[in-house]
Write a protein that holds these residues in place. Structure first.
Motif, PDB file in Angstrom:
ATOM      1  N   ALA A   1       0.869  -1.181   0.000  1.00 38.58           N
ATOM      2  CA  ALA A   1       0.000   0.000   0.000  1.00 38.58           C
ATOM      3  C   ALA A   1       0.904   1.229   0.000  1.00 38.58           C
ATOM      4  N   SER A   2       0.382   2.338  -0.498  1.00 41.29           N
ATOM      5  CA  SER A   2       1.234   3.515  -0.659  1.00 41.29           C
ATOM      6  C   SER A   2       0.699   4.717   0.098  1.00 41.29           C
ATOM      7  N   PHE A   3       1.654   5.454   0.688  1.00 38.35           N
ATOM      8  CA  PHE A   3       1.362   6.686   1.410  1.00 38.35           C
ATOM      9  C   PHE A   3       2.423   7.709   1.036  1.00 38.35           C
TER      10      PHE A   3
ATOM     11  N   TYR B   1      -0.028  12.717  -1.645  1.00 35.39           N
ATOM     12  CA  TYR B   1      -0.858  11.698  -2.286  1.00 35.39           C
ATOM     13  C   TYR B   1      -2.094  12.343  -2.903  1.00 35.39           C
TER      14      TYR B   1
ATOM     15  N   THR C   1      -6.559  10.363   3.264  1.00 34.50           N
ATOM     16  CA  THR C   1      -6.615   8.964   3.706  1.00 34.50           C
ATOM     17  C   THR C   1      -5.318   8.243   3.356  1.00 34.50           C
ATOM     18  N   ASN C   2      -4.542   8.794   2.416  1.00 34.47           N
ATOM     19  CA  ASN C   2      -3.259   8.211   2.016  1.00 34.47           C
ATOM     20  C   ASN C   2      -2.104   9.207   2.112  1.00 34.47           C
TER      21      ASN C   2
END
Length: 183
Positions: free
Chosen positions: A109-111, A115, A129-130
């Motif tokens: 998953a990416s943050f 973002y 949210t990211n």
């Protein structure tokens, strides 16, 4: 990287987890792992894509060998500040996951601090949210994620619930929360 440089990066990441991810319940599964101290934090002190991918492979191996670690946050404080460069790294990480035979075992998953979801405005609060204090790759165990989702009353509603909550809070408030994580 000297410990004196690592400490504020790790502190900001943990504060972000507590304040935003857990505090706003963007991930209904994070509190349990945070409380159990089963989140591994790994910092990559390099600006080179190859070094990040090597570190990613090392973290998959760590997870293979240490089942007590639920998830890993691979924190990239240098070199991936540009969101488009970061997205290229995410794409390479996902390709490597498949090439290394980890598809279905782990998920990435990416943050990122900037973002922005596809087709979203940069100022859309839903992006928070990211959004994180630093670019990072979040390695999740797929079996554990599936189990958690199976026990959630409405897993399909999580993304929309998060979007609605973020938009109700507004950009300014969310940016202030994220910025406070860095102080």
């Amino acid at each position: 990287m000297p410990e004196s440089e690592q400490r504020p990066i790790l502190a900001a990441t943990q504060k972000w987890l507590q304040t935003i991810v857990i505090g706003l319940n963007f991930c209904p599964f994070a509190q349990r792992e945070f409380d159990k101290s089963t989140i591994h934090y790994a910092l990559v002190d390099s600006r080179k894509t190859e070094d990040v991918l090597t570190a990613l492979q090392a973290e998959w191996q760590r997870l293979d060998q240490q089942p007590d670690i639920a998830t890993t946050l691979l924190i990239l404080p240098y070199g991936f500040e540009g969101f488009w460069d970061y997205l290229e790294l995410v794409d390479l990480a996902e390709q490597l996951l498949v090439m290394e035979g980890y598809e279905g075992i782990y998920q990435v998953a990416s943050f990122h601090p900037d973002y922005c979801f596809a087709d979203a405005d940069e100022q859309d609060p839903a992006n928070f949210t990211n959004r994180s204090p630093y670019p990072m790759l979040h390695i999740l165990r797929e079996a554990q994620l599936s189990q958690a989702l199976d026990h959630h009353p409405d897993p399909e509603a999580i993304p929309q619930t998060n979007i609605d909550k973020a938009r109700a809070m507004g950009y300014q408030q969310l940016e202030a929360l994220r910025a406070a994580c860095l102080s």
